[in-house]
Design a protein around this motif. Structure first.
Motif, PDB file in Angstrom:
ATOM      1  N   GLY A 123      30.898   4.330  -6.122  1.00  0.00           N
ATOM      2  CA  GLY A 123      29.980   4.789  -5.096  1.00  0.00           C
ATOM      3  C   GLY A 123      29.860   6.295  -4.983  1.00  0.00           C
ATOM      4  N   ARG A 124      30.559   7.027  -5.846  1.00  0.00           N
ATOM      5  CA  ARG A 124      30.527   8.493  -5.753  1.00  0.00           C
ATOM      6  C   ARG A 124      29.593   9.120  -6.788  1.00  0.00           C
ATOM      7  NH1 ARG A 124      34.901  10.286  -2.504  1.00  0.00           N
ATOM      8  NH2 ARG A 124      36.603   8.798  -2.307  1.00  0.00           N
ATOM      9  N   GLY A 125      28.905   8.312  -7.586  1.00  0.00           N
ATOM     10  CA  GLY A 125      28.013   8.860  -8.589  1.00  0.00           C
ATOM     11  C   GLY A 125      28.759   9.732  -9.592  1.00  0.00           C
ATOM     12  N   VAL A 126      28.122  10.829  -9.999  1.00  0.00           N
ATOM     13  CA  VAL A 126      28.737  11.714 -10.988  1.00  0.00           C
ATOM     14  C   VAL A 126      30.007  12.366 -10.432  1.00  0.00           C
ATOM     15  CG1 VAL A 126      28.390  13.795 -12.375  1.00  0.00           C
ATOM     16  CG2 VAL A 126      26.573  12.098 -12.202  1.00  0.00           C
ATOM     17  N   SER A 127      30.065  12.599  -9.131  1.00  0.00           N
ATOM     18  CA  SER A 127      31.299  13.172  -8.580  1.00  0.00           C
ATOM     19  C   SER A 127      32.475  12.228  -8.793  1.00  0.00           C
ATOM     20  CB  SER A 127      31.133  13.505  -7.095  1.00  0.00           C
ATOM     21  OG  SER A 127      30.867  12.343  -6.331  1.00  0.00           O
ATOM     22  N   GLY A 128      32.214  10.913  -8.894  1.00  0.00           N
ATOM     23  CA  GLY A 128      33.277   9.974  -9.237  1.00  0.00           C
ATOM     24  C   GLY A 128      33.759  10.161 -10.658  1.00  0.00           C
ATOM     25  N   VAL A 129      32.847  10.482 -11.564  1.00  0.00           N
ATOM     26  CA  VAL A 129      33.247  10.827 -12.933  1.00  0.00           C
ATOM     27  C   VAL A 129      34.134  12.066 -12.913  1.00  0.00           C
ATOM     28  CG1 VAL A 129      32.420  11.484 -15.224  1.00  0.00           C
ATOM     29  CG2 VAL A 129      31.138   9.806 -13.876  1.00  0.00           C
ATOM     30  N   TYR A 130      33.749  13.027 -12.088  1.00  0.00           N
ATOM     31  CA  TYR A 130      34.528  14.259 -11.998  1.00  0.00           C
ATOM     32  C   TYR A 130      35.930  13.992 -11.450  1.00  0.00           C
ATOM     33  CZ  TYR A 130      30.071  16.780 -12.568  1.00  0.00           C
ATOM     34  OH  TYR A 130      28.878  17.268 -13.030  1.00  0.00           O
ATOM     35  N   LEU A 131      36.029  13.105 -10.476  1.00  0.00           N
ATOM     36  CA  LEU A 131      37.357  12.726  -9.991  1.00  0.00           C
ATOM     37  C   LEU A 131      38.185  12.119 -11.118  1.00  0.00           C
ATOM     38  CD1 LEU A 131      36.627  11.169  -6.487  1.00  0.00           C
ATOM     39  CD2 LEU A 131      38.063  13.162  -6.955  1.00  0.00           C
ATOM     40  N   GLY A 132      37.519  11.418 -12.019  1.00  0.00           N
ATOM     41  CA  GLY A 132      38.220  10.875 -13.174  1.00  0.00           C
ATOM     42  C   GLY A 132      38.838  11.954 -14.036  1.00  0.00           C
ATOM     43  N   TYR A 133      38.134  13.064 -14.215  1.00  0.00           N
ATOM     44  CA  TYR A 133      38.731  14.167 -14.965  1.00  0.00           C
ATOM     45  C   TYR A 133      40.054  14.590 -14.320  1.00  0.00           C
ATOM     46  CZ  TYR A 133      33.803  15.093 -16.402  1.00  0.00           C
ATOM     47  OH  TYR A 133      32.517  15.027 -16.847  1.00  0.00           O
ATOM     48  N   LEU A 134      40.008  14.745 -13.004  1.00  0.00           N
ATOM     49  CA  LEU A 134      41.182  15.248 -12.289  1.00  0.00           C
ATOM     50  C   LEU A 134      42.306  14.221 -12.282  1.00  0.00           C
ATOM     51  CD1 LEU A 134      39.480  17.031  -9.258  1.00  0.00           C
ATOM     52  CD2 LEU A 134      39.926  17.901 -11.560  1.00  0.00           C
ATOM     53  N   ASP A 135      41.952  12.938 -12.171  1.00  0.00           N
ATOM     54  CA  ASP A 135      42.971  11.889 -12.183  1.00  0.00           C
ATOM     55  C   ASP A 135      43.585  11.717 -13.564  1.00  0.00           C
ATOM     56  OD1 ASP A 135      42.618  11.327  -9.496  1.00  0.00           O
ATOM     57  OD2 ASP A 135      41.278   9.623  -9.844  1.00  0.00           O
ATOM     58  N   ASP A 136      42.724  11.695 -14.588  1.00  0.00           N
ATOM     59  CA  ASP A 136      43.182  11.353 -15.933  1.00  0.00           C
ATOM     60  C   ASP A 136      43.768  12.530 -16.695  1.00  0.00           C
ATOM     61  OD1 ASP A 136      42.318   8.746 -15.564  1.00  0.00           O
ATOM     62  OD2 ASP A 136      40.340   9.113 -16.430  1.00  0.00           O
ATOM     63  N   ARG A 181      32.141  29.237  -1.112  1.00  0.00           N
ATOM     64  CA  ARG A 181      31.769  27.868  -1.477  1.00  0.00           C
ATOM     65  C   ARG A 181      30.296  27.783  -1.872  1.00  0.00           C
ATOM     66  NH1 ARG A 181      33.713  22.640  -0.079  1.00  0.00           N
ATOM     67  NH2 ARG A 181      35.756  23.631  -0.326  1.00  0.00           N
ATOM     68  N   ALA A 182      29.440  28.446  -1.132  1.00  0.00           N
ATOM     69  CA  ALA A 182      28.011  28.383  -1.450  1.00  0.00           C
ATOM     70  C   ALA A 182      27.720  28.961  -2.829  1.00  0.00           C
ATOM     71  CB  ALA A 182      27.202  29.137  -0.393  1.00  0.00           C
ATOM     72  N   LEU A 230      32.659  16.529  -4.643  1.00  0.00           N
ATOM     73  CA  LEU A 230      33.971  16.662  -5.276  1.00  0.00           C
ATOM     74  C   LEU A 230      34.861  17.602  -4.467  1.00  0.00           C
ATOM     75  CD1 LEU A 230      35.867  16.127  -7.720  1.00  0.00           C
ATOM     76  CD2 LEU A 230      34.942  18.245  -8.694  1.00  0.00           C
ATOM     77  N   LEU A 231      34.342  18.746  -4.086  1.00  0.00           N
ATOM     78  CA  LEU A 231      35.130  19.711  -3.333  1.00  0.00           C
ATOM     79  C   LEU A 231      35.520  19.157  -1.961  1.00  0.00           C
ATOM     80  CD1 LEU A 231      33.157  22.935  -4.302  1.00  0.00           C
ATOM     81  CD2 LEU A 231      35.393  22.220  -5.174  1.00  0.00           C
ATOM     82  N   GLU A 232      34.646  18.361  -1.378  1.00  0.00           N
ATOM     83  CA  GLU A 232      34.974  17.737  -0.087  1.00  0.00           C
ATOM     84  C   GLU A 232      36.127  16.741  -0.225  1.00  0.00           C
ATOM     85  OE1 GLU A 232      31.226  16.163   1.059  1.00  0.00           O
ATOM     86  OE2 GLU A 232      30.417  18.120   1.679  1.00  0.00           O
ATOM     87  N   VAL A 233      36.155  15.986  -1.317  1.00  0.00           N
ATOM     88  CA  VAL A 233      37.281  15.064  -1.551  1.00  0.00           C
ATOM     89  C   VAL A 233      38.581  15.847  -1.670  1.00  0.00           C
ATOM     90  CG1 VAL A 233      38.305  13.434  -3.178  1.00  0.00           C
ATOM     91  CG2 VAL A 233      35.888  13.242  -2.585  1.00  0.00           C
ATOM     92  N   LEU A 234      38.551  16.951  -2.405  1.00  0.00           N
ATOM     93  CA  LEU A 234      39.761  17.767  -2.551  1.00  0.00           C
ATOM     94  C   LEU A 234      40.160  18.397  -1.220  1.00  0.00           C
ATOM     95  CD1 LEU A 234      39.174  19.471  -6.018  1.00  0.00           C
ATOM     96  CD2 LEU A 234      40.350  17.345  -5.483  1.00  0.00           C
ATOM     97  N   ASP A 235      39.185  18.765  -0.408  1.00  0.00           N
ATOM     98  CA  ASP A 235      39.490  19.262   0.936  1.00  0.00           C
ATOM     99  C   ASP A 235      40.236  18.197   1.739  1.00  0.00           C
ATOM    100  OD1 ASP A 235      38.217  21.671   0.430  1.00  0.00           O
ATOM    101  OD2 ASP A 235      36.351  21.099   1.442  1.00  0.00           O
ATOM    102  N   THR A 236      39.734  16.973   1.688  1.00  0.00           N
ATOM    103  CA  THR A 236      40.295  15.888   2.493  1.00  0.00           C
ATOM    104  C   THR A 236      41.666  15.467   1.998  1.00  0.00           C
ATOM    105  OG1 THR A 236      38.080  15.065   3.034  1.00  0.00           O
ATOM    106  CG2 THR A 236      39.915  13.520   3.264  1.00  0.00           C
ATOM    107  N   GLU A 237      41.811  15.349   0.691  1.00  0.00           N
ATOM    108  CA  GLU A 237      43.038  14.778   0.129  1.00  0.00           C
ATOM    109  C   GLU A 237      44.132  15.806  -0.133  1.00  0.00           C
ATOM    110  OE1 GLU A 237      42.187  12.348  -3.257  1.00  0.00           O
ATOM    111  OE2 GLU A 237      40.839  11.017  -2.146  1.00  0.00           O
TER     112      GLU A 237
END
Length: 265
Positions: A123-136, A181-182, A230-237
């Motif tokens: 459900g995160r679209g391409v940002s989900g792919v990007y999370l995969g980079y960081l996870d993997d 950030r902008a 992606l940056l918002e996920v990193l902010d949260t987690e």
């Protein structure tokens, strides 16, 4: 949109110097320190001279997979004794997929992703792919930032298109040195200005042509919302990019070196 930052080369379409991006405390990134690019395979002799002699490029973070490097070759910078190339794949070294054809509506489904990680990206679209980079491949991300931080001269970060894998690594580097950030988001989205040229190059390559067969450039242009998510996920987690980096082995010495390398005095 201004053309400041673009580096016009004969053999690459999406190359720019990140100098001038503003930091939150009123500083700026130094020119001639961090360059982002698409594939460097087709650089001409003139391109190589401009990058190495003219811009003092001394290191390259090549984010392509081993499959891509084997298919395309290392590129002409590999022939330069004064340039150090590091291959730092953001995918596990198995399978044959790349991210060249990922869109918000159809992110790449990778055969080696665990169900847990697939659910995290769902459900995160391409940002989900990007999370995969960081996870993997957190190891490759951190190593790429260390290469930038601890090397002399300019560093080029590149992948195939210079918009996704490159976009993530560059965004993390900029966030770590407190670029606004902008400005990080705007830089990520700037690759959309060169998307037609990027796709022309990918379609002409035996490595990427099959993936690009039914792809349309406008659907694959980077969107600001993707890197924002992606940056918002990193902010949260993790409390932000600095927290993610330190959770994966990045040290205060690394941070100090990156600040010294990228920021104006």
């Amino acid at each position: 949109m201004t053309d400041v930052g673009w580096i016009e080369l004969d053999g690459a379409a999406n190359v720019r110097d990140l100098g001038g991006l503003p930091t939150v405390d009123g500083g700026a990134v130094r020119s001639g320190r961090l360059i982002r690019s698409d594939n460097l395979q087709d650089l001409t002799e003139r391109d190589v001279g401009r990058l190495v002699e003219g811009m003092q490029v001394r290191t390259v973070a090549d984010l392509r997979t081993g499959v891509e490097v084997s298919s395309e070759g290392p590129g002409p910078l590999a022939d330069r004794a004064d340039v150090d190339i590091h291959h730092l794949s953001l995918f596990p070294e198995s399978g044959e997929n790349t991210d060249a054809a990922a869109t918000e509506d159809a992110p790449v489904v990778l055969p080696w992703r665990t169900q847990e990680r697939a659910d995290r990206a769902k459900g995160r679209g391409v940002s989900g792919v990007y999370l995969g980079y960081l996870d993997d491949r957190a190891d490759s991300v951190v190593d790429a930032l260390r290469l930038i931080a601890h090397s002399a001269g300019a560093t080029i970060v590149h992948c195939a298109a210079g918009k996704d894998r490159t976009g993530v690594v560059v965004a993390l580097a900029l966030a770590e040195v407190n670029v606004e950030r902008a400005a990080i988001v705007a830089d990520y989205a700037r690759s959309a200005e060169r998307i037609e040229g990027i796709f022309d190059r990918l379609r002409s390559s035996r490595t990427y042509s099959a993936e690009m067969q039914n792809a349309t450039a406008d659907k694959h242009a980077p969107r600001a919302a993707t890197i924002e998510r992606l940056l918002e996920v990193l902010d949260t987690e993790y409390g932000g990019v600095p927290g993610w980096l330190r959770a994966h082995g990045w040290s205060e010495d690394d941070s100090a070196a990156l600040h010294a390398k990228l920021l104006e005095a």
